[in-house]
Design a protein around this motif. Structure first.
Motif, short mmCIF file in Angstrom:
data_model
loop_
_atom_site.label_atom_id
_atom_site.label_comp_id
_atom_site.label_asym_id
_atom_site.label_seq_id
_atom_site.Cartn_x
_atom_site.Cartn_y
_atom_site.Cartn_z
N GLU A 129 0.84 -1.20 0.00
CA GLU A 129 0.00 0.00 0.00
C GLU A 129 0.87 1.24 0.00
OE1 GLU A 129 -1.91 1.30 3.69
OE2 GLU A 129 -1.11 -0.51 4.67
N ARG B 220 -0.07 3.99 -6.70
CA ARG B 220 -1.33 3.27 -6.52
C ARG B 220 -1.85 2.73 -7.84
NH1 ARG B 220 -4.33 7.28 -2.07
NH2 ARG B 220 -3.30 6.41 -0.23
N SER C 182 -2.37 -1.29 -8.77
CA SER C 182 -3.66 -1.81 -9.24
C SER C 182 -3.54 -2.57 -10.55
CB SER C 182 -4.65 -0.65 -9.43
OG SER C 182 -4.95 -0.06 -8.20
N GLN D 295 -8.21 8.70 -5.64
CA GLN D 295 -8.18 8.01 -4.34
C GLN D 295 -9.38 7.09 -4.19
OE1 GLN D 295 -7.63 10.36 -0.75
NE2 GLN D 295 -6.40 11.84 -1.86
N ASN E 271 -8.33 3.85 -9.13
CA ASN E 271 -7.37 4.26 -10.15
C ASN E 271 -7.93 4.24 -11.56
OD1 ASN E 271 -5.04 4.65 -8.33
ND2 ASN E 271 -5.33 2.46 -7.97
#
Length: 973
Positions: free
Chosen positions: A105, A159, A163, A262, A266
């Protein structure tokens, strides 16, 4: 003493400031600051592709270690997007990297053990810090960017990579022809009616202005010209590609894009479930469902594709966040929302001084527009200073001055017309009568004929102890004036004069050698007919508190000069508050304010004074406070005072400089993110339209709450300045606090004020909000706003001011337990003595649970601002193992959700589950304790989306225990 003119902005103005220490006049310290605002001229970030490209180019970041050392390193993303690298490093180049696939994360803020334990953590900006959590042992790489923008780029890009992994390139390529580009291209095609493939510069500029009205024409033209120059293009026509590029550049707000990704998993848009999560977790919207999300999308999404698919693009999301639906002011307070059946003395009343004046009170003109303006603004107490006039017609003006005169009859006509224009609740006419008996009778004739049955003349009930309520007095006009005593049998009698100007002159002339409440008063003749119009607002002269407590009738009203009221507020704050629980008190400005400047109403509201008369014709900080304050109850002119100022058994000192007994302090977190379309200050002598804005956030309230903080200056950017600065304020009496946002120009000549907005603490909406700025005179500035994030948490624990918050735990030895005052009434003292042990137990339960909640938030990687819904969102991805098998499951079959471990799990997950269980244990103990002590049986719901409800449980128990014991006492008696 000479009163200076009142300024509007916080810096460099000659006005009374809300100062935590003494409230004295002072000039605020000015500091010219250097702005390191990121990317003022660089290309805006408007997609994940922009973030990835920026990461490939690399950035200088600070690497934070547990030994309080910080290393400057250059971080970059490998071109194949498989590894994050940094240099220089003592490690082998193959070891100075982290594989993207090992990243668990990416956390924002200072939310790891290394950040929390680092000795210089306080010097690191929360908005520039982020952490990469990687490996099976959840190691952390803790980084600090040079700006919040750069931090957001890395967080968003990483992020996105987590993903999509190896499919990132495919996703980036497919996103180039996205929903947004299609919509903007369609807008171009609709303008290109002849299908030429190009449109004129004028048409292109107008089209973009239609899509974003806040943009200046000159800025759009300049952007097209810069683009043409970079391509060595000679013509001025605009192609579709150029139109799309300029639109993306000018109409993308990076701070909103970073917010969107957020919650969008994504993607480049929010679907209905993403929007639901945002509304519930961030905006605090309860009972949200997909239908509500879809309604918002249909209302704000501009593209047809988005509306059909239920997708909210960056433009639709921006439209929504800038709409009144996301303003900072809670719409529940736009209508009357308070109990209006309390006695009149339990309310603050919106009041005007010298209502007839439209300029200063020495030689300014008098005009009926003063009454119209005040009544339209929700004013519920207006002043009429009446003197003998020509042709047997009374006139209104300020005596002993050169102000012009207006006819009394015309003022009564206007009052009759506008009395209930903005509010249906009672209007008080403060009648300062200087007329002869003959013209007093003319006044009575006009008032009876014009106002008729609106006049409230019912005699007060001597059996009662309090005034009627605003609800009972709806549509009524009350006359506040002198009244003949009941023993007067004639058609006229003499009473004391009520000449404010002369009274002040007397007191100043005496140089305070004689106490003001014992000064000899002039007397004049009053006709019985006028006296009979006065019912529950009989004007009397104040003597002293003890005399009033024993002899004053509840329908008698005292007026206090500002100077005298300040003396009582400082020397007898507790008595003043207790006095105002039953009696109305009117405070009027010193007549020495010849420029009609205003006193600070908070100085007297904190003492419970209901009628604080303001010069409505003088804009500035003080009127901003008055206007902002009375917004909170539908602008009806009445605001219910805090319970601690109404209840007979409560004690409150107006000058408290610490927490208020019986009131739970709140911690207000405000992040000033950005500004939009700031105009040049109206009175500025500087050339051009460029401004250097900065923002003050001020808290006004009791002395313990008064505070202010300012952002840095953003140079030469009034169109879209990025501030990204977070502030924290402790608010000890929220019901009496206001928040004021002020935007000023640091590069000013003559005038620095750009705009302001003042809002009661109780009206704040949490989450991401826009603050619509107002001009000097209170008008909304078109398309001008601040973008902020607001969070409110319950504060427990001490610590240094900058560390006050949920992260500051209190050990049992250092806890502050409620202390009880001895009243020397044996029966009452015995009851409270017995209540002390359970109150102590309740405090322990509250503090233990608070500590457990703090630990849970920290283990989830979140700050103290986070709520429980956000905690669950942050931690839920860790519940799945590498092969998507569950490591932790939530059991929803019990009264409260429980976490159950599934097999062997990482140590950090065990800690999370253990801490969550502790939170539940204390939560359940609190309610069991409450139920056993109070006998109540309620259905208690698990408040996932409320970050501050759990800490209130201890306070709830405390109030229940005391109430139950008092009820027992009442029953026994």
């Amino acid at each position: 003493e000479a009163w200076l003119g009142e300024g509007h902005g916080p810096a460099g103005s000659a006005e009374r400031q809300c100062d935590p220490c003494d409230g004295t006049k002072q000039k605020r310290e000015r500091k010219k600051t250097v702005s390191f605002s990121s990317m003022p001229t660089e290309k805006k970030i408007s997609s994940a592709s922009d973030c990835i490209n920026s990461m490939v180019e690399g950035s200088e970041l600070k690497k934070v270690r547990s030994n309080s050392r910080i290393y400057h390193r250059y971080f970059l993303l490998d071109a194949d997007m498989q590894s994050l690298r940094w240099e220089p490093s003592k490690k082998d180049s193959e070891k100075a990297k982290i594989d993207i696939k090992s990243i668990k994360e990416v956390r924002t803020g200072k939310n790891t053990d290394i950040f929390r334990s680092n000795g210089i953590s306080d010097q690191i900006s929360e908005d520039c810090a982020f952490s990469v959590i990687y490996g099976e042992n959840y190691e952390s790489l803790d980084l600090v960017a040079n700006s919040a923008d750069i931090a957001n780029i890395w967080v968003t890009g990483l992020r996105y990579l987590i993903s999509y992994g190896k499919h990132t390139l495919d996703m980036l390529e497919s996103s180039q022809d996205n929903m947004r580009t299609s919509w903007v291209s369609q807008m171009f095609s609709e303008t290109d009616v002849d299908s030429l493939g190009h449109i004129t510069l004028c048409s292109a500029v107008q089209c973009i202005r239609n899509l974003n009205p806040g943009l200046k024409t000159s800025k759009i033209e300049l952007k097209f010209k810069e683009l043409h120059k970079s391509k060595d293009k000679t013509g001025t026509d605009v192609t579709k590609e150029e139109f799309v590029e300029v639109f993306h550049e000018l109409c993308t707000r990076p701070e909103i894009y970073f917010l969107l990704v957020q919650f969008s998993s994504n993607k480049e848009f929010l679907d209905t479930k993403d929007l639901m999560m945002f509304l519930e977790a961030e905006q605090g919207v309860a009972h949200i469902n997909e239908e509500i999300s879809l309604e918002i999308i249909h209302k704000y999404e501009p593209s047809r594709e988005g509306q059909e698919k239920g997708w909210l693009s960056i433009d639709g999301f921006t439209n929504y966040l800038m709409s009144p639906d996301c303003y900072i002011f809670d719409p529940e307070h736009k209508k009357v929302c308070q109990d209006m059946k309390q006695p009149l003395s339990h309310y603050f009343i919106n009041s005007s001084h010298n209502t007839y004046l439209i300029e200063d009170q020495f030689r300014g003109p008098s005009d009926i527009t003063g009454y119209i303006r005040a009544l339209k603004m929700g004013c519920r107490s207006v002043e009429l200073d009446v003197w003998d006039g020509p042709d047997n017609e009374p006139v209104i003006y300020t005596g002993h001055t050169m102000t012009s005169q207006i006819v009394f009859r015309s003022v009564i006509d206007i009052i009759n017309k506008y009395a209930f224009f903005a509010s249906e609740y009672p209007l008080i006419l403060c009648l300062e009568n200087h007329c002869s008996i003959k013209q007093q009778k003319v006044m009575v004739q006009h008032m009876k004929k014009i106002l008729g049955d609106k006049l409230y003349t019912t005699s007060p009930n001597v059996e009662e102890s309090y005034l009627p309520s605003p609800d009972v007095l709806k549509g009524k006009i009350l006359v506040k004036a002198k009244k003949l005593s009941s023993s007067c049998s004639g058609v006229e009698g003499d009473v004391t004069d009520e000449d404010e100007g002369a009274e002040m002159s007397q007191r100043v002339g005496k140089e305070n050698t004689e106490p003001p409440n014992h000064m000899p008063a002039k007397r004049f003749q009053l006709c019985k007919e006028l006296s009979e119009l006065v019912s529950i607002c009989k004007s009397v002269q104040f003597k002293e508190f003890q005399v009033s407590f024993q002899a004053q009738k509840y329908w008698e009203v005292c007026s206090f000069n500002e100077v005298l009221a300040s003396k009582y507020a400082n020397e007898n704050p507790g008595d003043f508050v207790n006095y105002n629980k039953r009696f109305l008190a009117r405070v009027f400005p010193s007549p020495m304010r010849i420029d009609s400047s205003n006193m600070n109403p908070q100085d007297f509201w904190k003492c419970g004074c209901q009628i604080v008369a303001m010069n409505f014709q003088t804009p500035g900080l003080m009127m901003d406070l008055n206007v902002g304050w009375f917004r909170q109850n539908g602008n009806c002119g009445y605001v219910l005072r805090p319970a601690i100022m109404r209840e007979e058994v409560s004690f409150f000192s107006a000058n408290t400089k610490d927490s208020v007994p019986g009131v739970s302090p709140q911690l207000l977190h405000i992040k000033v993110i950005s500004g939009q379309n700031f105009p040049k200050p109206k009175g500025s002598g500087a050339k051009g339209d460029v401004v250097d804005p900065y923002v003050y956030v001020e808290i006004h309230g009791i002395p313990a709450d008064c505070a202010e903080q300012r952002t840095r200056t953003v140079h030469q950017n009034g169109d879209a300045p990025i501030f990204d600065e977070s502030f924290e304020f402790q608010v000890n009496l929220p019901e009496l606090a206001m928040v004021r946002f002020v935007v000023l120009d640091d590069d000013y000549i003559g005038d620095e004020f750009i705009g302001q907005y003042t809002i009661p603490f109780e009206c704040l909406q949490t989450g991401y909000r826009h603050v619509p700025l107002q001009s000097l005179t209170g008008e909304i500035l078109a398309h001008t706003s601040l973008f902020v994030h607001v969070a409110i948490t319950n504060r427990r624990g001490g610590g240094k001011p900058h560390k006050r918050g949920l992260s500051v735990r209190k050990g049992k030895k250092s806890r502050e337990y409620a202390s009880l005052r001895t009243l020397w009434i044996k029966t009452v003292d015995e009851v409270f003595k017995n209540a002390q042990p359970p109150i102590r137990d309740a405090t322990d339960l509250r503090e233990n649970m608070q500590n457990a909640v703090v630990s849970f938030k920290e283990l989830c990687g979140l700050s103290s601002v986070a709520n429980l819904m956000q905690c669950m969102l942050a931690v839920s991805p860790r519940f799945l193992g590498p092969d998507n098998t569950p490591l932790v499951v939530l059991n929803l079959s019990e009264q409260y959700p429980t976490m159950e471990l599934q097999g062997i799990v990482p140590e950090v997950l065990k800690k999370i589950v253990t801490t969550y269980d502790m939170t539940l244990v204390f939560h359940c103990c609190c309610f069991r304790k409450q139920d056993s002590d109070t006998g109540c049986r309620h259905e208690h719901m698990w408040p996932l989306s409320s970050g501050s409800c759990l800490p209130f449980i201890g306070d709830l128990i405390t109030s229940h225990l005391v109430t139950v014991n008092l009820l027992k006492l009442a029953k026994n008696r």
